[in-house]
Design a protein around this motif. Structure first.
Motif, PDB file in Angstrom:
ATOM      1  N   ASP A  10       1.256  -0.779  -0.175  1.00 36.71           N
ATOM      2  CA  ASP A  10       0.432   0.171  -0.141  1.00 36.71           C
ATOM      3  C   ASP A  10       0.823   1.409  -0.126  1.00 36.71           C
ATOM      4  O   ASP A  10       2.061   1.003   0.257  1.00 36.71           O
ATOM      5  N   ASP A  12       0.192   4.232   0.821  1.00 34.28           N
ATOM      6  CA  ASP A  12       0.253   6.011   1.719  1.00 34.28           C
ATOM      7  C   ASP A  12       0.278   5.535   3.421  1.00 34.28           C
ATOM      8  O   ASP A  12      -0.762   4.414   3.792  1.00 34.28           O
ATOM      9  N   ASP A  13       0.887   6.519   4.008  1.00 30.71           N
ATOM     10  CA  ASP A  13       0.594   5.501   5.530  1.00 30.71           C
ATOM     11  C   ASP A  13       1.509   4.019   5.700  1.00 30.71           C
ATOM     12  O   ASP A  13       1.374   3.693   7.059  1.00 30.71           O
ATOM     13  N   THR A  14       1.595   3.807   4.663  1.00 30.89           N
ATOM     14  CA  THR A  14       2.479   2.067   4.654  1.00 30.89           C
ATOM     15  C   THR A  14       3.992   2.336   4.109  1.00 30.89           C
ATOM     16  O   THR A  14       4.999   1.917   4.823  1.00 30.89           O
ATOM     17  N   ASP A 188      -1.345  -0.654   6.028  1.00 34.50           N
ATOM     18  CA  ASP A 188      -1.572  -0.235   7.372  1.00 34.50           C
ATOM     19  C   ASP A 188      -2.847  -0.132   7.514  1.00 34.50           C
ATOM     20  O   ASP A 188      -3.548   0.108   8.436  1.00 34.50           O
ATOM     21  N   ASP A 193      -6.869  -3.357   2.690  1.00 36.70           N
ATOM     22  CA  ASP A 193      -5.167  -3.708   3.256  1.00 36.70           C
ATOM     23  C   ASP A 193      -5.317  -5.360   2.946  1.00 36.70           C
ATOM     24  O   ASP A 193      -5.368  -6.228   3.050  1.00 36.70           O
TER      25      ASP A 193
END
Ligand SMILES: [Mg+2]
Length: 234
Positions: A10, A12-14, A188, A193
């Motif tokens: 992923d 975003d934010d991963t 995340d 996910d």
């Protein structure tokens, strides 16, 4: 984790630190568009926007609204709430364009992200699977200097189906020529996910940046608190 050939990550934010970068971008549009004249408490502006944005992304994930509605409505609603007069729909669109452009030019990554990608590409076919928008996600990869690590950038924008729906995971296998049995998803978001990938027969790694209780994430094969830990699993 045995028998893995393909890794989907992923974005975003991963890998790309959306939470940090978006704070700066939101403050940027608040200043640039002079919104303090309507709402001099920035935190109040931010909270209205953040709640609406989250609500709209939930609807978008489940295909209940489209991208155009999402990007206009999140700022239109916020402007309405802080009492901006006049044609707020047009202003909302301008603000969102600036927000996305500024945001995607930012390059802060999650600690350890580049190091992890550097490690993974030596062993696996590494791809991104994201619900973000095409032009925005592409710019994020370039701004953060990770473009060359990524084989395929697979987006909901390209297939019209969002994570966690099964269709995007099947589409991702098709695009990359991978098979479910030899593929792992790292992300995340537990619903989008992990549950999405599990449902498609993939293996799963939850990057626990949101601090889930480990007992509440049964579909995650592995849970890690730091990206660094993934190197000892894959
Ligand atoms: Mg994410």
């Amino acid at each position: 984790m045995e028998g893995i050939k393909t890794v989907f990550v992923d974005l975003d934010d991963t890998i790309w630190w959306f939470t940090e970068n978006s704070k700066v971008a939101l403050r940027h549009v608040y200043d640039k568009f002079g919104l303090s004249q309507y709402c001099n408490d920035y935190n109040c502006f931010r909270d209205i926007y953040a709640a609406k944005n989250l609500e709209l992304w939930d609807l978008y994930h489940y295909g209940k609204i489209n991208k155009d509605y999402l990007v206009t409505e999140r700022y239109r609603y916020t402007l309405e709430q802080i009492g901006v007069p006049g044609d707020i729909e047009a202003l909302a669109k301008d603000i969102d364009d600036e927000y996305l452009f500024f945001l995607s030019s930012m390059g802060t990554l999650i600690p350890g992200a580049k190091d992890l990608l550097d490690y993974l590409v030596k062993k696996y076919d590494v791809n991104i699977l994201s619900n973000g928008f095409n032009e925005v996600q592409m710019r994020k990869l370039r701004s953060s200097g990770i473009e060359n690590y990524i084989h395929h950038l697979v987006l909901s924008d390209d297939c019209g189906i969002t994570k966690p729906l099964r269709g995007i995971f099947d589409y991702a296998l098709e695009r990359t020529g991978a098979t479910a049995e030899t593929t792992v998803m790292i992300g995340d978001n537990y619903d989008a996910d992990v549950q999405g990938a599990k449902n498609a027969g993939w293996r799963t790694v939850l990057f626990n940046i949101k601090g889930f209780d480990r007992n509440s994430v049964p579909d995650a094969d592995i849970v890690v608190e730091e990206l660094e830990e993934i190197k000892s699993i894959l």
